[in-house]
Enzyme design. Structure first.
Site, short mmCIF file in Angstrom:
data_model
loop_
_atom_site.label_atom_id
_atom_site.label_comp_id
_atom_site.label_asym_id
_atom_site.label_seq_id
_atom_site.Cartn_x
_atom_site.Cartn_y
_atom_site.Cartn_z
N LYS A 116 -14.56 -68.62 21.47
CA LYS A 116 -15.67 -68.19 21.59
C LYS A 116 -15.05 -67.80 19.30
O LYS A 116 -15.20 -67.68 18.70
CB LYS A 116 -16.47 -66.74 21.65
CG LYS A 116 -16.95 -67.25 22.88
CD LYS A 116 -18.16 -66.60 23.37
CE LYS A 116 -18.89 -67.06 24.34
NZ LYS A 116 -20.07 -66.38 25.00
N LYS A 199 -15.38 -75.36 31.61
CA LYS A 199 -16.76 -74.54 32.30
C LYS A 199 -17.91 -74.71 31.25
O LYS A 199 -18.54 -74.87 30.60
CB LYS A 199 -16.77 -72.89 31.39
CG LYS A 199 -17.72 -71.71 32.67
CD LYS A 199 -16.74 -69.97 32.21
CE LYS A 199 -18.11 -69.81 31.42
NZ LYS A 199 -19.37 -69.64 31.42
N LYS A 202 -23.56 -72.12 28.74
CA LYS A 202 -25.32 -71.57 28.47
C LYS A 202 -25.38 -72.18 27.23
O LYS A 202 -26.49 -72.15 26.84
CB LYS A 202 -26.33 -70.55 29.28
CG LYS A 202 -26.22 -69.47 28.30
CD LYS A 202 -26.69 -68.18 29.13
CE LYS A 202 -25.64 -67.17 29.31
NZ LYS A 202 -25.14 -66.78 29.05
P1 ATP Z 1 -22.51 -68.39 26.85
O1 ATP Z 1 -22.76 -69.82 27.26
O2 ATP Z 1 -23.49 -67.91 26.24
O3 ATP Z 1 -21.60 -67.39 26.74
P2 ATP Z 1 -22.26 -67.95 30.36
O4 ATP Z 1 -23.01 -69.43 30.02
O5 ATP Z 1 -20.80 -68.42 29.92
O6 ATP Z 1 -22.84 -67.55 28.55
P3 ATP Z 1 -22.77 -65.44 30.60
O7 ATP Z 1 -23.81 -64.70 30.32
O8 ATP Z 1 -21.52 -65.31 29.81
O9 ATP Z 1 -22.49 -67.09 30.64
O10 ATP Z 1 -22.20 -64.97 32.22
C1 ATP Z 1 -22.98 -64.37 32.66
C2 ATP Z 1 -22.23 -64.84 34.08
O11 ATP Z 1 -22.34 -65.81 34.93
C3 ATP Z 1 -21.08 -64.56 34.34
O12 ATP Z 1 -20.48 -63.58 35.41
C4 ATP Z 1 -19.70 -65.58 34.94
O13 ATP Z 1 -19.06 -65.06 35.08
C5 ATP Z 1 -21.04 -66.17 34.66
N1 ATP Z 1 -20.76 -67.78 34.97
C6 ATP Z 1 -20.94 -68.71 33.40
N2 ATP Z 1 -20.50 -69.96 33.80
C7 ATP Z 1 -20.36 -70.30 34.66
C8 ATP Z 1 -19.57 -71.32 35.25
N3 ATP Z 1 -19.66 -71.84 34.77
N4 ATP Z 1 -19.34 -71.18 37.00
C9 ATP Z 1 -19.68 -69.68 37.32
N5 ATP Z 1 -20.19 -68.91 36.84
C10 ATP Z 1 -20.51 -69.23 35.77
#
Ligand code: ATP
Ligand code: LTN
Length: 333
Positions: A116, A199, A202
């Site tokens: 990040k 990954k 969002k």
């Molecule tokens: P951002 O892009 O804002 O960092 P993110 O989509 O990575 O967000 P988080 O809010 O960081 O999501 O994660 C929320 C939960 O969803 C955590 O438990 C994280 O491990 C899980 N998670 C996020 N992305 C994935 C993915 N691609 N596959 C499986 N689990 C995920």
């Protein structure tokens, strides 16, 4: 042990944008699956979300949307405590204390920070660096046993354990309960549809990279049709074909079928078949959740009631842990 004598499960998602299929399959689905076996605390971590710039109106709305999504996905607000991090000031307060027992070196090794901060450019917020310390506070305040998260968060939970053990050594073994991660066998890392080596996230600026839990059926179908697969046409679960592998994992996570069986069912078929079938499974998984979340999202009085009750319960519990910390450290309260 707590009042209910059950083990404690706790988890959270950042309301930094609309939640994705990755958030559902990697995290929220497991919360729902296990909610009856544990005392549960689920929340929206809006203080974490501001480690990168957020539009205030969007942030407020996404916070409501996240809570509506938890309930629509099957979290029972009568059973689990649902709340918003900023409504429980003990989180920020404990984070300060933990900051004084966390090391620059260990925070600098966090891969999420490295990723990040690279994207953040020149002015990297200090909050992005200390982000995992706030997460440790979130977890330790509730005497948490288990934290159901996707694979990317394992490192943060290991850090939480290290901080807890370090402070227990200084101030008594009963200061903090040391938590464990709970990571699903399949679905723990759903990959981007546009770059299957990264990954699904969002906050990815490319909307085609993620399936959002608000996407219409047609948008879901289009995104999967456009998903990057690989050269060749044989459907195998091979590391050299991350795009195909991702679609197989999505199917496996949704249906519960082993990947080997899914691969076998595609003998002689083309990538197009895999994409169409995956799209239909994703539509089936998301459509009812999306419609219910859209309905609940408008029910502000109901959501505010749930959150007020949740914050009251959370403050009561978190306040006890925080008071214990102040006392052991020698801070007047
Ligand atoms: P951002 O892009 O804002 O960092 P993110 O989509 O990575 O967000 P988080 O809010 O960081 O999501 O994660 C929320 C939960 O969803 C955590 O438990 C994280 O491990 C899980 N998670 C996020 N992305 C994935 C993915 N691609 N596959 C499986 N689990 C995920
Ligand atoms: N860092 C987590 C979100 C998060 C979290 C938590 C998860 C913040 N506090 C406590 C579990 C428990 C992420 O998914 N990015």
């Amino acid at each position: 042990m707590n009042a209910t004598n059950r083990k404690v499960m706790l988890s959270a998602v950042q309301p930094s944008n609309t939640l994705t299929l990755g958030n559902l399959l990697g995290a929220i689905r497991n919360w729902v699956k296990h909610q009856d076996d544990y005392e549960c605390w689920f929340f929206a971590v809006n203080l974490h979300a501001i480690t990168v710039r957020q539009d205030p109106t969007e942030l407020r709305e996404q916070t409501y949307r996240a809570v509506a999504t938890y309930i629509a996905a099957g979290i029972n607000p009568e059973h689990a405590t649902l709340f918003v991090q900023s409504q429980v000031p003990e989180h920020a307060e404990l984070a300060w204390l933990l900051n004084c027992y966390s090391y620059m070196g260990e925070l600098g090794r966090m891969t999420q920070f490295k990723d990040k901060s690279q994207k953040a450019g020149e002015n990297i917020a200090v909050g992005l660096f200390t982000y995992p310390v706030l997460m440790a506070a979130d977890i330790l305040l509730y005497d948490t046993d288990l934290v159901p998260v996707g694979a990317d968060q394992k490192q943060h939970i290991e850090l939480t354990r290290d901080i807890a053990i370090r402070m227990n050594n200084l101030y008594g073994e009963d200061l903090f309960r040391v938590p464990q991660p709970m990571i699903a066998q399949v679905g723990a890392k759903i990959m981007s549809l546009q770059d299957p080596t990264a990954k699904m996230s969002k906050s990815d600026p490319d909307p085609n990279a993620s399936v959002y839990l608000t996407d219409t059926d047609d948008v879901i179908r289009k995104k999967l049709k456009r998903a990057i697969t690989d050269s060749g046409n044989e459907i195998t679960d091979d590391d050299s074909k991350p795009g195909v592998k991702n679609l197989l994992s999505i199917q496996s996570a949704i249906t519960g079928k082993p990947i080997s069986g899914i691969v076998a069912s595609y003998a002689g078929k083309m990538y197009g078949h895999l994409k169409v079938d995956t799209a239909e499974l994703v539509v089936q998984a998301i459509a009812p959740l999306r419609d219910e979340a859209n309905r609940l999202y408008e029910e502000r009085t109901f959501l505010d009631q749930v959150l007020r009750k949740g914050a009251d319960r959370a403050r009561e519990r978190a306040g006890k842990t925080l008071a214990r910390c102040y006392d052991r450290i020698g801070l007047l309260k």
